[in-house]
Motif scaffolding. Sequence first.
Motif, PDB file in Angstrom:
ATOM      1  N   LEU A   3      39.247  23.152   6.471  1.00 46.29           N
ATOM      2  CA  LEU A   3      38.420  22.234   5.687  1.00 46.29           C
ATOM      3  C   LEU A   3      39.226  21.085   5.099  1.00 46.29           C
ATOM      4  O   LEU A   3      38.844  19.920   5.207  1.00 46.29           O
ATOM      5  CB  LEU A   3      37.711  22.993   4.554  1.00 46.29           C
ATOM      6  CG  LEU A   3      37.073  22.118   3.483  1.00 46.29           C
ATOM      7  CD1 LEU A   3      35.886  21.361   4.070  1.00 46.29           C
ATOM      8  CD2 LEU A   3      36.673  22.916   2.283  1.00 46.29           C
ATOM      9  N   LEU A   4      40.365  21.387   4.462  1.00 41.80           N
ATOM     10  CA  LEU A   4      41.140  20.341   3.799  1.00 41.80           C
ATOM     11  C   LEU A   4      41.726  19.339   4.791  1.00 41.80           C
ATOM     12  O   LEU A   4      41.760  18.140   4.525  1.00 41.80           O
ATOM     13  CB  LEU A   4      42.235  20.964   2.939  1.00 41.80           C
ATOM     14  CG  LEU A   4      41.723  21.859   1.792  1.00 41.80           C
ATOM     15  CD1 LEU A   4      42.894  22.473   1.038  1.00 41.80           C
ATOM     16  CD2 LEU A   4      40.816  21.093   0.873  1.00 41.80           C
ATOM     17  N   ALA A   5      42.150  19.804   5.934  1.00 44.57           N
ATOM     18  CA  ALA A   5      42.681  18.899   6.953  1.00 44.57           C
ATOM     19  C   ALA A   5      41.566  18.009   7.499  1.00 44.57           C
ATOM     20  O   ALA A   5      41.752  16.808   7.703  1.00 44.57           O
ATOM     21  CB  ALA A   5      43.341  19.690   8.079  1.00 44.57           C
ATOM     22  N   ILE A  11      38.269  11.258   4.996  1.00 42.32           N
ATOM     23  CA  ILE A  11      38.246  10.357   3.836  1.00 42.32           C
ATOM     24  C   ILE A  11      39.609   9.801   3.447  1.00 42.32           C
ATOM     25  O   ILE A  11      39.697   8.911   2.608  1.00 42.32           O
ATOM     26  CB  ILE A  11      37.610  11.031   2.599  1.00 42.32           C
ATOM     27  CG1 ILE A  11      38.462  12.209   2.102  1.00 42.32           C
ATOM     28  CG2 ILE A  11      36.193  11.465   2.893  1.00 42.32           C
ATOM     29  CD1 ILE A  11      38.027  12.778   0.775  1.00 42.32           C
ATOM     30  N   GLY A  12      40.659  10.309   4.017  1.00 39.01           N
ATOM     31  CA  GLY A  12      41.998   9.830   3.647  1.00 39.01           C
ATOM     32  C   GLY A  12      42.572  10.651   2.502  1.00 39.01           C
ATOM     33  O   GLY A  12      42.187  11.798   2.277  1.00 39.01           O
ATOM     34  N   ASP A  13      43.485  10.055   1.765  1.00 37.95           N
ATOM     35  CA  ASP A  13      44.165  10.771   0.684  1.00 37.95           C
ATOM     36  C   ASP A  13      43.209  11.150  -0.434  1.00 37.95           C
ATOM     37  O   ASP A  13      42.273  10.414  -0.752  1.00 37.95           O
ATOM     38  CB  ASP A  13      45.302   9.921   0.114  1.00 37.95           C
ATOM     39  CG  ASP A  13      46.465   9.806   1.087  1.00 37.95           C
ATOM     40  OD1 ASP A  13      46.615  10.708   1.940  1.00 37.95           O
ATOM     41  OD2 ASP A  13      47.232   8.829   0.989  1.00 37.95           O
TER      42      ASP A  13
END
Length: 144
Positions: A3-5, A11-13
């Motif tokens: 999910l985080l990747a 969305i980027g950083d």
Amino acid sequence: MNLLAALKQEIGDYELTDGKKIKAAKIAVHPRENVLKLINDNISLFKDKNYKVTSAKGKQKTPDSCYKIADGKASVWLSYSKQKLKFDEEHTVIAGIADNKVLTTLDCLRRAVESGAFDAQLEGIKQKRSEAQKASKVSRSAKK
């Protein structure tokens, strides 16, 4: 892909936090912008007597005035942080203007503010206000 990747790819950083109170970054507004808002609000009010602005508490109110008309003559002034700005060494009000020249006067003053003609005064008022607020915070914390 977890999910985080996937989120980073979409969305980027970003940052992960513990969800506690997140403070929005304060955007500094030059005092000139406040005076320009005063002028623009008064131009709108002159054109439409029912013109309202939204207060800090979200309520509709009539904007602070920077002109007064009586008996066909008008007076115009500019203020920042409840202090009138000086047009010369000692005068803070332009008086005796024909009431049909208020918009022209406000427009002329708007151009002067945009050009930075009052910046030194505005910075001085801002500095005094900032010092007073700091002193007030110190005295309140000393009472605790």
